[in-house]
Scaffold this active site. Sequence first.
Site, mmCIF file in Angstrom:
data_model
loop_
_atom_site.group_PDB
_atom_site.id
_atom_site.type_symbol
_atom_site.label_atom_id
_atom_site.label_comp_id
_atom_site.label_asym_id
_atom_site.label_seq_id
_atom_site.Cartn_x
_atom_site.Cartn_y
_atom_site.Cartn_z
ATOM 1 N N ASN A 28 -26.619 -20.374 35.162
ATOM 2 C CA ASN A 28 -28.004 -20.721 34.792
ATOM 3 C C ASN A 28 -28.116 -22.054 34.053
ATOM 4 O OD1 ASN A 28 -26.889 -19.619 32.480
ATOM 5 N ND2 ASN A 28 -28.745 -18.525 31.890
ATOM 6 N N GLU B 282 -20.851 -14.914 24.661
ATOM 7 C CA GLU B 282 -22.306 -15.127 24.679
ATOM 8 C C GLU B 282 -22.831 -14.341 25.871
ATOM 9 O OE1 GLU B 282 -24.034 -16.579 22.447
ATOM 10 O OE2 GLU B 282 -22.503 -17.655 21.319
ATOM 11 N N GLU C 150 -22.075 -20.313 18.946
ATOM 12 C CA GLU C 150 -21.818 -21.639 19.521
ATOM 13 C C GLU C 150 -22.794 -22.628 18.904
ATOM 14 O OE1 GLU C 150 -21.902 -21.057 23.847
ATOM 15 O OE2 GLU C 150 -19.732 -20.772 23.760
HETATM 16 P P1 NAP Z 1 -21.795 -13.322 35.326
HETATM 17 O O1 NAP Z 1 -21.941 -12.654 36.639
HETATM 18 O O2 NAP Z 1 -21.299 -12.516 34.186
HETATM 19 O O3 NAP Z 1 -20.858 -14.585 35.592
HETATM 20 C C1 NAP Z 1 -20.534 -15.489 34.584
HETATM 21 C C2 NAP Z 1 -19.170 -16.091 34.859
HETATM 22 O O4 NAP Z 1 -18.199 -15.054 34.823
HETATM 23 C C3 NAP Z 1 -19.044 -16.771 36.215
HETATM 24 O O5 NAP Z 1 -18.233 -17.911 36.083
HETATM 25 C C4 NAP Z 1 -18.347 -15.705 37.036
HETATM 26 O O6 NAP Z 1 -17.603 -16.238 38.111
HETATM 27 C C5 NAP Z 1 -17.419 -15.116 36.000
HETATM 28 N N1 NAP Z 1 -16.921 -13.780 36.335
HETATM 29 C C6 NAP Z 1 -17.490 -12.845 37.127
HETATM 30 N N2 NAP Z 1 -16.694 -11.749 37.193
HETATM 31 C C7 NAP Z 1 -15.604 -12.018 36.436
HETATM 32 C C8 NAP Z 1 -14.420 -11.284 36.110
HETATM 33 N N3 NAP Z 1 -14.213 -10.065 36.564
HETATM 34 N N4 NAP Z 1 -13.521 -11.866 35.316
HETATM 35 C C9 NAP Z 1 -13.725 -13.109 34.834
HETATM 36 N N5 NAP Z 1 -14.816 -13.856 35.101
HETATM 37 C C10 NAP Z 1 -15.750 -13.313 35.895
HETATM 38 O O7 NAP Z 1 -23.144 -13.969 34.800
HETATM 39 P P2 NAP Z 1 -24.155 -14.891 35.581
HETATM 40 O O8 NAP Z 1 -24.884 -14.031 36.556
HETATM 41 O O9 NAP Z 1 -23.475 -16.118 36.069
HETATM 42 O O10 NAP Z 1 -25.126 -15.347 34.389
HETATM 43 C C11 NAP Z 1 -26.185 -14.587 33.966
HETATM 44 C C12 NAP Z 1 -25.845 -13.806 32.699
HETATM 45 O O11 NAP Z 1 -25.385 -14.707 31.702
HETATM 46 C C13 NAP Z 1 -27.065 -13.137 32.100
HETATM 47 O O12 NAP Z 1 -26.746 -11.841 31.679
HETATM 48 C C14 NAP Z 1 -27.396 -14.018 30.892
HETATM 49 O O13 NAP Z 1 -28.105 -13.360 29.886
HETATM 50 C C15 NAP Z 1 -26.051 -14.456 30.471
HETATM 51 N N6 NAP Z 1 -26.132 -15.689 29.666
HETATM 52 C C16 NAP Z 1 -25.914 -15.601 28.335
HETATM 53 C C17 NAP Z 1 -26.013 -16.733 27.547
HETATM 54 C C18 NAP Z 1 -25.775 -16.661 26.070
HETATM 55 O O14 NAP Z 1 -25.576 -17.710 25.468
HETATM 56 N N7 NAP Z 1 -25.794 -15.484 25.438
HETATM 57 C C19 NAP Z 1 -26.315 -17.962 28.137
HETATM 58 C C20 NAP Z 1 -26.533 -18.017 29.502
HETATM 59 C C21 NAP Z 1 -26.427 -16.853 30.267
HETATM 60 P P3 NAP Z 1 -18.169 -16.177 39.627
HETATM 61 O O15 NAP Z 1 -19.389 -17.015 39.617
HETATM 62 O O16 NAP Z 1 -17.060 -16.761 40.421
HETATM 63 O O17 NAP Z 1 -18.454 -14.747 39.929
#
Ligand code: NAP
Length: 474
Positions: free
Chosen positions: A148, A247, A455
């Site tokens: 995102n 995060e 962060e």
């Molecule tokens: P995601 O599916 O959790 O993916 C995030 C990252 O983790 C990607 O690089 C993904 O790689 C990787 N990943 C996926 N499965 C993994 C595994 N089993 N082991 C290690 N890494 C793995 O999240 P997203 O859909 O990209 O982002 C949306 C989420 O992020 C939302 O829940 C949002 O609230 C959260 N977010 C939080 C913050 C904060 O600061 N709190 C900021 C922004 C977003 P791949 O793409 O290769 O699957």
Amino acid sequence: MVYTDLYINGAWHKTDERFDVINPATEEVLASVASAGLSDADAALDAAEAAMAEWAARTPRQRSEVLRRAWELMTARLEEFAHLITLENGKARADAMGEATYAAEFFRWFAEEAVRADGLITHAPSSGARIIVQHKPAGLAVLITPWNYPAAMGTRKIAPALAAGCAVIIKPASETPLTMLALMPLLEEAGVPPGLVNVLPSRRTGALVDHMLHDPRVRVVSFTGSTGVGRTLLKGAADQVLKPAMELGGNAPVIVFEDADMDVAIEGTMLAKMRNLGEACTAANRIYVHEAIAPEFTRRLTAAMSALRVGDGTDPGVDVGPLVNASTRDKVAEFVADAVAKGATVECGGVVPDGKGYFYPPTVLSNVPEHADCVRDEIFGPVAALQTFSDQDDVIRRANDTEYGLVAYVFSGDMKRGLQVCERLDYGMVGLNRGLVSDPAAPFGGTKQSGLGREGGHEGMLEFMETQYISANW
Ligand code: NAP
């Protein structure tokens, strides 16, 4: 120029296996990107280990000046980065410029923090020995980022890690690896030595990251993404007792009291809801409006949402680009269908447009029932879900009734009341009469299942440092 290979030890590496990155506005393939395997991870770890020894030995001022140069270079190329962010993520130009600016600011902020790693020297009260406390680089860090914010979620980790004296390996999200790869020549130009920052896009994400978390040289895992993946990483980090920074997801409540300035509340709610078209962990998810002002608030919010122009984010006249992929768009549509089936009213939007691109219109739902799925889960899209309240204690209870605790927003014309409510909200961050809390100079992070650690701010660099205490007689 678009970079599509692995970046290890300051050089580009091709792989046999590759994967496609899609432009969400057109559904066309934007680039074919190299996919890292375990041997690539080993090469990156070797490079990072070698680079860190020399980098950690540099003075804080030397590290600071490289980071400062990175800020200057990125600031000079904001348009270029914003364009790439829009192409791979979809967000509109203004959102992308906002992200690029925010991303660059982490280099400036941590250039300033690099020279302020303070410590302590004091007398032990009983023994009379001296207590010396200092902070040292924690070690190699694995950074995993979401789609995102393809630039900012990376720089928010890279800048403090480098300021602290650590080397890093970044695994960017598979939907959006291009921006992070494009940052590497800029870091080289800024003076980042080969091997200090490595980027490994991969389609074998789970195995790749797990492999790195079990390498004894790795000491930190810093993740931004969903709570589900965060839990998996915490389990993986437990084997080597790594220092985790997490995060994770959010479910942000917005509380609009009857004494709020209506203009401020509408502007703040629009920002909290529509920045990044709702694809933000900080996005307003549940909007509680006092029943005395609910009709006017609903009318004005609906007018503001309806006025937004949807389209390809590269068009400068567009306010709202497409969502990042089909599954994210479909999930948003399901949230709306579920809320309507349970009694919510569609004030505007709510219909997936025909044609190419993962578009979803800005949507306002009123009378959203408490048991609707969008009240419990992150919507992650341009849907404002409105509920009403009449009692302050009741709305605070409802706002806190979630496993998440990232950010909440409060709108009130009475500062005493506003601050009292903020203190009762179980959230890591609260926006009071503001719809935006993100600031490189402030500690960003959540309570409960929204994460661990912070962060930005002074705290951000400490996530990449270990505290050492020396008990001394002299
Ligand atoms: P995601 O599916 O959790 O993916 C995030 C990252 O983790 C990607 O690089 C993904 O790689 C990787 N990943 C996926 N499965 C993994 C595994 N089993 N082991 C290690 N890494 C793995 O999240 P997203 O859909 O990209 O982002 C949306 C989420 O992020 C939302 O829940 C949002 O609230 C959260 N977010 C939080 C913050 C904060 O600061 N709190 C900021 C922004 C977003 P791949 O793409 O290769 O699957």
